[in-house]
Write an enzyme that holds these catalytic residues in place. Structure first.
Site, mmCIF file in Angstrom:
data_model
loop_
_atom_site.group_PDB
_atom_site.id
_atom_site.type_symbol
_atom_site.label_atom_id
_atom_site.label_comp_id
_atom_site.label_asym_id
_atom_site.label_seq_id
_atom_site.Cartn_x
_atom_site.Cartn_y
_atom_site.Cartn_z
ATOM 1 N N LYS A 103 0.800 -1.224 0.000
ATOM 2 C CA LYS A 103 0.000 0.000 0.000
ATOM 3 C C LYS A 103 0.832 1.273 0.000
ATOM 4 O O LYS A 103 0.289 2.359 -0.212
ATOM 5 C CB LYS A 103 -0.972 -0.019 1.170
ATOM 6 C CG LYS A 103 -2.090 -1.010 0.960
ATOM 7 C CD LYS A 103 -2.916 -0.610 -0.235
ATOM 8 C CE LYS A 103 -4.055 -1.558 -0.486
ATOM 9 N NZ LYS A 103 -4.968 -1.046 -1.505
ATOM 10 N N SER A 108 -3.144 -12.371 3.970
ATOM 11 C CA SER A 108 -3.613 -12.244 2.581
ATOM 12 C C SER A 108 -2.554 -12.780 1.619
ATOM 13 O O SER A 108 -2.887 -13.263 0.528
ATOM 14 C CB SER A 108 -3.983 -10.798 2.242
ATOM 15 O OG SER A 108 -2.843 -9.975 2.194
HETATM 16 C C1 LIG Z 1 -2.894 -7.061 3.706
HETATM 17 C C2 LIG Z 1 -3.577 -6.707 2.434
HETATM 18 N N1 LIG Z 1 -3.702 -7.639 1.494
HETATM 19 C C3 LIG Z 1 -4.336 -7.397 0.339
HETATM 20 C C4 LIG Z 1 -4.874 -6.179 0.058
HETATM 21 C C5 LIG Z 1 -5.595 -5.988 -1.237
HETATM 22 O O1 LIG Z 1 -4.947 -5.160 -2.156
HETATM 23 P P1 LIG Z 1 -5.829 -4.237 -3.105
HETATM 24 O O2 LIG Z 1 -6.454 -3.192 -2.246
HETATM 25 O O3 LIG Z 1 -4.854 -3.648 -4.068
HETATM 26 O O4 LIG Z 1 -6.858 -5.079 -3.756
HETATM 27 C C6 LIG Z 1 -4.770 -5.183 1.012
HETATM 28 C C7 LIG Z 1 -5.375 -3.899 0.790
HETATM 29 O O5 LIG Z 1 -5.527 -3.084 1.674
HETATM 30 C C8 LIG Z 1 -4.097 -5.441 2.222
HETATM 31 O O6 LIG Z 1 -3.975 -4.518 3.188
#
Ligand SMILES: Cc1ncc(COP(=O)(O)O)c(C=O)c1O
Length: 308
Positions: A51, A268
């Site tokens: 991010k 994630s």
């Molecule tokens: C830990 C984590 N994984 C995945 C994502 C997903 O990414 P995106 O917002 O680009 O879809 C985020 C988004 O905030 C995140 O904080």
């Protein structure tokens, strides 16, 4: 060991350290020998997550367009990582930052944002990330001149961050050999931006999006699209396939990749790796790149002891 060979960058601002993250070959068990699995290590950004890219892109776009002038406060809702990114970028550029997040967001991340100088406003955890979005909208509507609303869920600069940086990096780091890109869906900025970038270079690259299997899940940062406010930047055509992951399966892969490859990744990232392995199992050969959004340190306080 290549410690002596890699030249260390000399930078005029920490913001120049955003992006250019390593791509690491993984030996996760269960991936067939004929398939290469690679992880894009986004926790090595200075704010600790993918991010940072989004935050820098949104803030600089705001400065360029004149929407973010000195004295305005950057505000946004965030599951935590965009919050840290905005706090880092706002702090480095001298813009005040206010962040709205569900009270359930990990204590480490709250402390991090405060340490960077941001102000935090909490919303009801049961209302999830959508509750935080609604709260920010209400605040901005009440006092529009005070704020620059980063709006990561609808700001095209979020997608552009990945279109301009993450995607081209993956292409270059794999020397154009990437066949599959796998990433989780939150705002969807990563999937949409990387997809557009890679498909421009090779329309046959397959993009696989990953989401939690139901609304109540434990995968911070990811959204279950069917039950959430769908982000305006989301483009369902950006992915060829969408896989649903069970929270516990993603957590288990975090343990596996730590043991197999020495990577301490966030949940994630575990979800993306789980899906990447599912994809790899179906292939005769391929170069599969999984995006690993953040590191596991941020989740240690809430995590059960790893199974060893
Ligand atoms: C830990 C984590 N994984 C995945 C994502 C997903 O990414 P995106 O917002 O680009 O879809 C985020 C988004 O905030 C995140 O904080």
């Amino acid at each position: 060991m290549s410690l002596a060979l890699a030249p260390a960058p000399v930078l005029s601002t920490i913001l120049d350290a955003i992006g250019h993250t390593p791509l690491v070959r993984l030996r996760l068990p269960g991936v067939p020998d004929r398939v290469e699995l690679w992880g894009k290590c986004e926790w090595l950004n200075p704010g600790g997550s993918v991010k940072d890219r989004t935050a820098l892109s949104i803030v600089e776009d705001g400065e360029r367009s004149g929407a973010l002038v000195k004295g305005r406060t950057i505000i946004d809702s965030s599951s935590g990582n965009t919050a840290v990114g905005l706090a880092l970028v706002g702090g480095a550029k001298g813009h005040p930052v206010e962040l709205v997040m569900p009270r359930s967001v990990g204590a480490e991340r709250q402390r991090l944002c405060r340490a960077y100088g941001a102000k935090i406003l909490f919303t009801d955890p049961l209302a999830g990330s959508d509750g935080a979005i609604l709260e920010v909208r209400a605040r901005v509507a009440a006092d529009p001149g005070r704020y620059f609303y980063a709006e990561q869920y609808r700001n095209p600069a979020n997608v552009l961050a990945h279109y301009r940086t993450t995607g081209p990096e993956i292409w270059e780091q794999t020397a154009g050999r990437v066949t599959h890109f796998v990433a989780g869906l939150g705002t969807s900025g990563t999937v949409v931006g990387v997809s557009r970038s890679l498909r421009e270079r090779n329309p046959h690259v397959r993009v696989v999006a990953v989401e939690p299997d139901h609304a109540l899940h434990g995968l911070e940062g990811l959204k279950h699209m069917a039950s959430a406010i769908v982000p305006e930047i989301y483009d369902p055509c950006a992915h060829d396939e969408k896989l649903s992951v069970v929270t516990e399966d993603a957590y288990a892969v975090c343990d596996e990749v730590l043991r197999a490859d020495g990577l301490l990744v966030g949940h994630s990232a575990g979800a993306a790796l789980w899906a990447a392995r599912e994809v790899a199992r179906t292939l005769r050969s391929g170069v599969v790149v999984a995006l690993l959004p953040d590191g596991g340190e941020r989740y240690l306080a809430a995590a059960p002891e790893p199974r060893r």
